[in-house]
Design a protein around this motif. Structure first.
Motif, mmCIF file in Angstrom:
data_model
loop_
_atom_site.group_PDB
_atom_site.id
_atom_site.type_symbol
_atom_site.label_atom_id
_atom_site.label_comp_id
_atom_site.label_asym_id
_atom_site.label_seq_id
_atom_site.Cartn_x
_atom_site.Cartn_y
_atom_site.Cartn_z
ATOM 1 N N ALA A 38 -17.118 2.481 -9.348
ATOM 2 C CA ALA A 38 -15.731 2.299 -7.923
ATOM 3 C C ALA A 38 -16.689 3.474 -6.906
ATOM 4 C CB ALA A 38 -15.039 2.360 -8.718
ATOM 5 N N MET A 39 -16.840 4.510 -7.048
ATOM 6 C CA MET A 39 -17.804 5.315 -6.496
ATOM 7 C C MET A 39 -18.839 4.779 -6.214
ATOM 8 S SD MET A 39 -15.438 8.317 -5.477
ATOM 9 C CE MET A 39 -16.600 9.378 -5.852
ATOM 10 N N ARG A 62 -12.506 8.441 4.246
ATOM 11 C CA ARG A 62 -11.910 6.949 3.280
ATOM 12 C C ARG A 62 -10.936 6.852 2.929
ATOM 13 N NH1 ARG A 62 -15.387 8.027 -2.333
ATOM 14 N NH2 ARG A 62 -17.163 6.721 -0.474
ATOM 15 N N ILE A 63 -10.248 5.747 2.722
ATOM 16 C CA ILE A 63 -8.715 5.030 3.099
ATOM 17 C C ILE A 63 -7.875 4.313 1.408
ATOM 18 C CG2 ILE A 63 -7.137 3.866 3.707
ATOM 19 C CD1 ILE A 63 -8.545 5.176 6.528
ATOM 20 N N LEU A 64 -7.220 5.217 0.989
ATOM 21 C CA LEU A 64 -7.050 3.707 -0.129
ATOM 22 C C LEU A 64 -5.835 3.625 0.753
ATOM 23 C CD1 LEU A 64 -6.302 3.393 -3.133
ATOM 24 C CD2 LEU A 64 -4.875 3.328 -2.249
ATOM 25 N N LEU A 65 -5.537 1.919 1.086
ATOM 26 C CA LEU A 65 -4.646 1.255 1.483
ATOM 27 C C LEU A 65 -3.912 0.228 0.092
ATOM 28 C CD1 LEU A 65 -3.563 -0.179 3.372
ATOM 29 C CD2 LEU A 65 -4.735 -2.115 3.363
ATOM 30 N N LYS A 66 -2.342 1.044 0.385
ATOM 31 C CA LYS A 66 -2.203 0.198 -0.823
ATOM 32 C C LYS A 66 -0.836 -1.385 -0.001
ATOM 33 C CE LYS A 66 1.439 -0.171 -3.930
ATOM 34 N NZ LYS A 66 2.863 -0.594 -3.369
ATOM 35 N N LEU A 67 -0.967 -2.410 -0.127
ATOM 36 C CA LEU A 67 -0.076 -3.218 -0.157
ATOM 37 C C LEU A 67 1.190 -3.838 -0.813
ATOM 38 C CD1 LEU A 67 -2.919 -5.508 1.841
ATOM 39 C CD2 LEU A 67 -1.897 -3.730 2.550
ATOM 40 N N SER A 68 2.090 -3.864 -0.612
ATOM 41 C CA SER A 68 3.736 -4.790 -1.709
ATOM 42 C C SER A 68 2.887 -5.963 -1.607
ATOM 43 C CB SER A 68 4.322 -4.144 -0.622
ATOM 44 O OG SER A 68 4.250 -4.887 0.181
ATOM 45 N N GLY A 69 2.893 -6.565 -3.372
ATOM 46 C CA GLY A 69 2.691 -7.437 -2.835
ATOM 47 C C GLY A 69 3.463 -8.816 -2.688
ATOM 48 N N GLU A 122 -8.730 10.667 -7.794
ATOM 49 C CA GLU A 122 -10.384 9.948 -8.149
ATOM 50 C C GLU A 122 -11.559 9.386 -7.355
ATOM 51 O OE1 GLU A 122 -9.128 8.050 -12.317
ATOM 52 O OE2 GLU A 122 -8.436 6.798 -10.821
ATOM 53 N N MET A 123 -10.837 8.839 -6.277
ATOM 54 C CA MET A 123 -12.220 8.488 -5.271
ATOM 55 C C MET A 123 -11.801 9.301 -4.185
ATOM 56 S SD MET A 123 -12.538 5.589 -6.146
ATOM 57 C CE MET A 123 -12.910 6.190 -7.715
ATOM 58 N N GLY A 124 -11.026 10.096 -4.365
ATOM 59 C CA GLY A 124 -11.894 11.837 -3.222
ATOM 60 C C GLY A 124 -11.105 11.227 -2.057
ATOM 61 N N CYS A 125 -10.186 10.718 -2.093
ATOM 62 C CA CYS A 125 -9.862 9.784 0.018
ATOM 63 C C CYS A 125 -8.971 10.472 0.211
ATOM 64 C CB CYS A 125 -8.456 8.254 -0.523
ATOM 65 S SG CYS A 125 -9.879 7.071 -1.776
ATOM 66 N N ASP A 126 -9.413 10.733 2.061
ATOM 67 C CA ASP A 126 -8.849 11.290 2.182
ATOM 68 C C ASP A 126 -7.038 11.314 2.739
ATOM 69 O OD1 ASP A 126 -10.921 12.806 3.195
ATOM 70 O OD2 ASP A 126 -11.492 11.298 4.338
ATOM 71 N N ALA A 127 -6.932 10.087 2.698
ATOM 72 C CA ALA A 127 -5.260 9.636 2.630
ATOM 73 C C ALA A 127 -5.046 8.268 2.228
ATOM 74 C CB ALA A 127 -4.600 9.494 4.596
ATOM 75 N N ILE A 131 -3.502 14.576 -0.630
ATOM 76 C CA ILE A 131 -3.750 13.583 -0.193
ATOM 77 C C ILE A 131 -2.508 13.142 1.242
ATOM 78 C CG2 ILE A 131 -4.501 11.096 -0.591
ATOM 79 C CD1 ILE A 131 -5.515 11.854 -3.441
ATOM 80 N N PRO A 132 -2.324 12.831 2.242
ATOM 81 C CA PRO A 132 -1.230 12.475 2.860
ATOM 82 C C PRO A 132 -0.954 11.340 2.301
ATOM 83 C CG PRO A 132 -3.652 12.957 4.243
ATOM 84 C CD PRO A 132 -3.499 13.221 2.845
ATOM 85 N N ILE A 133 -0.019 10.628 2.712
ATOM 86 C CA ILE A 133 0.288 8.969 2.525
ATOM 87 C C ILE A 133 0.865 8.765 4.406
ATOM 88 C CG2 ILE A 133 2.632 7.796 1.547
ATOM 89 C CD1 ILE A 133 2.521 9.947 -0.645
ATOM 90 N N VAL A 134 0.619 7.976 5.058
ATOM 91 C CA VAL A 134 0.723 6.961 5.582
ATOM 92 C C VAL A 134 1.535 5.681 5.225
ATOM 93 C CG1 VAL A 134 -0.576 6.452 8.051
ATOM 94 C CG2 VAL A 134 -0.779 7.917 6.743
ATOM 95 N N VAL A 135 3.012 5.816 5.767
ATOM 96 C CA VAL A 135 3.750 4.411 5.804
ATOM 97 C C VAL A 135 4.056 3.712 7.006
ATOM 98 C CG1 VAL A 135 5.666 3.604 5.306
ATOM 99 C CG2 VAL A 135 5.375 5.711 4.374
#
Length: 241
Positions: free
Chosen positions: A119-120, A8-15, A152-157, A210-214
């Motif tokens: 959301a979950m 489970r991943i949260l993907l953060k995109l810059s605008g 909150e979503m329990g993401c792995d990264a 929660i590791p951050i992958v850039v």
């Protein structure tokens, strides 16, 4: 945990990524390409949720720097993230991906309010959830919102898609001798003031493991490579390797 073992991943995109080759706004071809990459990741078995910045439309801190009240400027920036989220939702649904936008600022006419359990449930049903309007509070960035929602979503990264392929000891666009880190500890990022994410976001990820992958999201098909553990990226985690 290796990159390829994340589920489970949260993907953060810059605008700014949504601008494509432009200088402002939303480039439809770029958004369509990114939507295809997100769909491919979902089809590969990943559970995904997203946070998208608003810098392609309005950046709150820039508005404050030009003399606006910081609170008003930050709320304008949050509204910009809602616009980006709706654009990305449209692109995903055009290619058959069920998507929900949840806003931290209630606006029932255009999207759902942020409710964690809802959301979950969306994610359990295989939908992609896009979290908009940051945390709903001024003085907090979308980086902090990303870390908060990932916890909150329990993401792995938390995967941060930017314009560079990782974290460097200097700005690689200005310093050709800058070197990229393969991995870093959270504490090293904070102590050296490395510009990965703002300090609140880094600390929140550290405290919730929660590791951050850039990585570079502008490079076509790079998301799939990074998710598989093959692409170039920097991992921020517990220890330096």
């Amino acid at each position: 945990m290796s990159r390829s073992s994340y589920k489970r991943i949260l993907l953060k995109l810059s605008g700014e990524v949504l601008m494509g080759p432009g200088q402002f706004g939303i480039d439809s071809e770029t958004v369509a390409r990114l939507a295809q990459e997100v769909k491919a990741a979902k089809d590969s078995g990943f559970e995904l949720c997203l946070v998208i910045g608003g810098g392609n439309i309005f950046r709150g801190i820039a508005g404050a720097a030009s003399g606006m009240d910081r609170t008003a400027a930050d709320y304008m920036g949050m509204l910009a993230t809602v616009m980006n989220a709706l654009a990305f939702q449209d692109a995903l649904e055009k290619i058959g991906v069920d998507t929900r936008v949840q806003s931290a600022i209630p606006m029932a006419t255009v999207c759902e309010p942020y409710i964690r359990r809802r959301a979950m449930r969306h994610m359990e049903k295989g939908r992609i959830v896009i979290f908009a309007a940051g945390t709903g509070n001024p003085f907090f960035t979308t980086d902090t919102a990303s870390a908060l929602r990932a916890a909150e979503m329990g993401c792995d990264a938390l995967f941060k898609g930017t314009s560079v392929d990782g974290v460097y000891n200097a700005d690689p666009k200005q310093d050709p001798t800058a070197t990229r880190y393969e991995s870093l500890s959270f504490n090293r990022v904070l102590s050296d003031n490395l510009k990965v994410m703002d300090a609140a976001a880094v600390a929140l990820c550290r405290d919730n493991h929660i590791p951050i992958v850039v990585f570079n999201i502008r490079e076509q098909a790079n998301l799939a490579l990074v998710l598989s553990g093959q692409g170039t990226a920097t991992i921020v985690g517990k220890e330096d390797s």
